[in-house]
Design a protein around this motif. Structure first.
Motif, mmCIF file in Angstrom:
data_model
loop_
_atom_site.group_PDB
_atom_site.id
_atom_site.type_symbol
_atom_site.label_atom_id
_atom_site.label_comp_id
_atom_site.label_asym_id
_atom_site.label_seq_id
_atom_site.Cartn_x
_atom_site.Cartn_y
_atom_site.Cartn_z
ATOM 1 N N LEU A 102 -1.363 2.735 -12.161
ATOM 2 C CA LEU A 102 -2.674 2.802 -12.213
ATOM 3 C C LEU A 102 -3.202 2.710 -10.617
ATOM 4 N N GLY A 103 -2.335 2.284 -9.794
ATOM 5 C CA GLY A 103 -2.755 1.998 -8.393
ATOM 6 C C GLY A 103 -3.834 1.002 -8.082
ATOM 7 N N GLU A 104 -4.818 1.368 -7.465
ATOM 8 C CA GLU A 104 -5.697 0.319 -7.139
ATOM 9 C C GLU A 104 -6.797 0.285 -8.227
ATOM 10 N N VAL A 105 -7.079 -0.598 -9.098
ATOM 11 C CA VAL A 105 -7.791 -0.290 -10.231
ATOM 12 C C VAL A 105 -9.233 -0.332 -9.909
ATOM 13 N N LYS A 106 -10.063 0.328 -10.151
ATOM 14 C CA LYS A 106 -11.783 0.626 -10.015
ATOM 15 C C LYS A 106 -12.023 0.381 -11.385
ATOM 16 N N ASN A 107 -13.520 -0.447 -11.198
ATOM 17 C CA ASN A 107 -13.947 -0.887 -12.472
ATOM 18 C C ASN A 107 -13.153 -1.525 -13.419
ATOM 19 N N GLY A 108 -12.427 -2.410 -13.009
ATOM 20 C CA GLY A 108 -11.196 -2.732 -13.928
ATOM 21 C C GLY A 108 -11.596 -4.093 -14.863
ATOM 22 N N GLY A 109 -13.030 -4.273 -14.959
ATOM 23 C CA GLY A 109 -13.525 -5.385 -15.690
ATOM 24 C C GLY A 109 -13.002 -6.560 -15.167
ATOM 25 N N TRP A 161 0.899 -1.334 0.000
ATOM 26 C CA TRP A 161 -0.001 -0.092 0.021
ATOM 27 C C TRP A 161 0.889 1.306 -0.044
ATOM 28 N N GLY A 162 2.082 1.198 0.249
ATOM 29 C CA GLY A 162 2.876 2.341 0.153
ATOM 30 C C GLY A 162 3.788 2.453 -1.282
ATOM 31 N N VAL A 163 3.965 1.448 -1.777
ATOM 32 C CA VAL A 163 4.670 1.303 -2.999
ATOM 33 C C VAL A 163 3.700 0.879 -4.280
ATOM 34 N N PHE A 164 3.515 -0.300 -4.453
ATOM 35 C CA PHE A 164 2.409 -1.011 -5.183
ATOM 36 C C PHE A 164 1.247 0.086 -5.503
ATOM 37 N N ALA A 165 0.702 0.402 -4.747
ATOM 38 C CA ALA A 165 -0.650 1.355 -4.632
ATOM 39 C C ALA A 165 -0.236 2.786 -5.383
ATOM 40 N N LYS A 166 1.092 3.101 -5.331
ATOM 41 C CA LYS A 166 1.378 4.428 -5.757
ATOM 42 C C LYS A 166 1.998 4.181 -7.204
ATOM 43 N N ASP A 167 2.791 3.172 -7.248
ATOM 44 C CA ASP A 167 3.769 3.214 -8.558
ATOM 45 C C ASP A 167 3.436 1.860 -9.464
ATOM 46 N N GLY A 168 2.272 0.967 -9.153
ATOM 47 C CA GLY A 168 2.026 -0.135 -9.774
ATOM 48 C C GLY A 168 0.688 -0.250 -9.918
ATOM 49 N N GLN A 169 0.513 -1.435 -10.056
ATOM 50 C CA GLN A 169 -1.295 -1.811 -10.455
ATOM 51 C C GLN A 169 -1.437 -2.927 -9.331
ATOM 52 N N LEU A 170 -2.711 -2.776 -9.180
ATOM 53 C CA LEU A 170 -3.492 -3.591 -8.041
ATOM 54 C C LEU A 170 -5.118 -4.049 -8.569
ATOM 55 N N TYR A 171 -5.205 -5.165 -8.782
ATOM 56 C CA TYR A 171 -6.515 -5.840 -9.374
ATOM 57 C C TYR A 171 -6.924 -6.658 -8.317
ATOM 58 N N GLY A 172 -8.449 -6.684 -8.295
ATOM 59 C CA GLY A 172 -8.979 -7.801 -7.523
ATOM 60 C C GLY A 172 -9.900 -7.131 -6.315
ATOM 61 N N ASN A 173 -9.991 -5.986 -6.264
ATOM 62 C CA ASN A 173 -11.028 -5.093 -5.009
ATOM 63 C C ASN A 173 -12.201 -5.465 -5.706
#
Length: 365
Positions: free
Chosen positions: A324-331, A87-99
Motif C-alpha cells: 500500500l505504500g504511504e497510507v492516506k486517509n488510513g483511519g 522511502w526506497g523500499v517500504f514505501a514501494k513494497d510495504g505499508q507506512l501508517y502515521g502521516n
C-alpha cells in the motif's frame, strides 16, 4: 505412451513445485519486530525539521556537513536523505501508517506516553493503567512473544535483543524463560560463531554513555544479526533506544544520526533475509515506536503532560503484506492492536485474559 506419461509427470511435478513455492511465499513463517524508542512521526514522514537542524542549541557537529547530509527544502527529498531504505523500499513494497498530514492516524492508547507502558502496550495488546513507571517490576501481562513461543514449531525460537535493560522486565523472561539479551550480556552457548564472539567482546569496550542499563544500538544490532545468522530464530524482537536518549539530551544532530543508522540496520537485515534460504519469501519485518515526542521546544520530551507525545506511526513489509505504500486517509490505529496483528501474520490468534486490541485488517489482508 511413455513420452506422454513422462510429460504428464513433469507437468505434475512442476505444478507441485509452483504450488509449494507459492504456499511458502504466502505464509510469513518468521517475523522480525523492530522497536525504535521515541522516534517522532515528523522525522519519519517529513525528514529533518528546519527549526531544529539550524538551531545551535540542539546541534554540536559541523553545520555544513549536517545540512548537506540531512537537509533539503523539498520534503520528499529530505525524508529520503534521512531514511533512504524506508522511502526506497517500504514505501514501494510495504505499508507506512502515521502521516497525519495525509489523514493516517496512529496513537498509543495508554495514558502515560513513555517507554515501559508503550512497550507493554505493543507486546501485550493491553494498555494497562497499572503499568505506570519505567521502574515497574516484571510485567504480569502475557505478551505475544511468549504466546508465539508456545506454538508448535516456535518453542525456543523466539528471541529478543535490547539496548535498554527494562526490556527483560517488560517481556518478563523470569516467567517465560525467553532468551532476552540485555545490555552487556553475552550470547551464551557452545560453538559460537566468530561473529557472535566478536559481538560479545565489543560490547564490553563501548562507552557506557547512559549508564550500565543501556548500550549503543550498533552493539545490540551486531549481537542480534550475528545470532540470526548463526541460529536462525523464527521470531526476533530488536529493541533500539539511541533515538530517545539523544533526544532527551537535546542533541538533534545525534538524534538524526541515530535514525539514519537504524534505517541502515533495517536495510541490512532486509537484504540479508532476501539471500538466506531460511528467511527468504517467508519473513515479515514490522517496525514501530513505543511513544511519540513533543513539538517545537518540547521535542526533547514526552509523557502525558507533553502535547502530541501520543502520536506515533507503524511500518511493515513482507510476503503477506499488501504494498500500500504511504497510507492516506488510513483511519485510526492504536498500538494495542500490534500484538494480535503480529500473531495473525504468523497464522495465530493471540488471546489474553486482558481486553486487547483487534487485528489491523489492512496489514494482514
Amino acid at each position: 505412451m511413455k513420452k506422454l506419461s513422462l510429460s504428464l509427470l513433469v507437468l505434475m511435478l512442476t505444478g507441485i513445485t509452483v504450488f509449494a513455492q507459492k504456499a511458502t511465499s504466502d505464509k510469513a513463517g518468521n517475523i522480525i519486530i523492530v522497536s525504535i524508542d521515541g522516534l517522532r512521526w515528523h522525522e519519519v514522514f517529513q525528514g529533518a525539521e528546519k527549526a531544529l537542524i539550524l538551531n545551535k542549541k540542539y546541534n554540536s557537529q559541523d553545520s555544513i556537513q549536517r545540512i548537506k547530509k540531512y537537509w533539503s527544502e523539498d520534503q520528499q527529498e529530505r525524508r529520503v536523505k534521512l531514511m533512504p531504505f524506508v522511502w526506497g523500499v517500504f514505501a514501494k513494497d510495504g505499508q507506512l501508517y502515521g502521516n497525519r498530514d495525509l489523514g493516517s492516524l496512529v496513537n498509543v492508547k495508554n495514558p502515560y506516553w513513555f517507554s515501559y507502558p508503550g512497550r507493554n502496550e505493543n507486546l501485550t495488546g493491553y494498555a494497562d493503567p497499572k503499568v505506570n513507571s519505567n521502574d515497574y517490576p516484571d510485567n504480569p501481562n502475557k505478551n505475544v512473544l511468549e504466546f508465539i513461543d508456545q506454538q508448535k514449531g516456535y518453542k525456543g525460537r523466539v528471541v529478543a535483543f535490547a539496548s535498554w535493560d527494562a526490556v527483560a522486565r517488560i517481556i518478563n523472561r523470569n516467567r517465560n524463560g525467553l532468551m532476552v539479551n540485555n545490555p552487556f550480556e553475552d550470547i551464551k552457548g557452545d560453538n559460537l560463531t566468530e561473529a557472535e564472539k566478536l559481538a560479545n567482546e565489543i560490547q564490553h569496550y563501548e562507552p557506557q554513555i547512559w549508564g550500565d542499563g543501556e548500550r549503543l544500538d550498533a552493539t545490540t544490532y551486531a549481537l542480534a544479526k550475528s545470532y540470526i545468522a548463526a541460529k536462525h530464530p523464527k521470531v526476533v524482537y530488536l529493541d533500539l533506544a539511541d533515538t530517545d536518549d539523544h533526544a532527551h539530551g537535546g542533541n538533534y544532530d545525534l538524534y538524526l544520526d541515530a535514525i539514519h543508522n537504524i534505517d541502515a540496520m533495517i536495510s541490512s537485515l532486509w537484504n540479508y533475509i532476501q539471500k538466506d534460504p531460511f528467511y527468504k519469501n517467508n519473513t515479515t519485518i514490522i517496525v514501530m515506536p513505543d511513544h511519540g515526542r513533543g513539538e517545537g521546544k518540547q521535542w526533547t520530551s514526552h509523557g502525558a503532560s507533553i502535547p502530541h507525545a501520543n502520536d506515533t506511526w507503524l511500518m511493515t513489509i513482507g510476503p503477506k503484506i499488501k504494498p500500500l505504500g504511504e497510507v492516506k486517509n488510513g483511519g485510526q490505529i492504536y498500538q494495542d492492536q500490534y500484538a494480535k496483528t503480529i500473531a495473525k501474520l504468523l497464522g495465530f490468534n493471540f488471546t489474553s485474559v486482558n481486553p486487547i486490541g483487534e487485528v489491523i485488517d489492512s496489514v494482514v489482508k
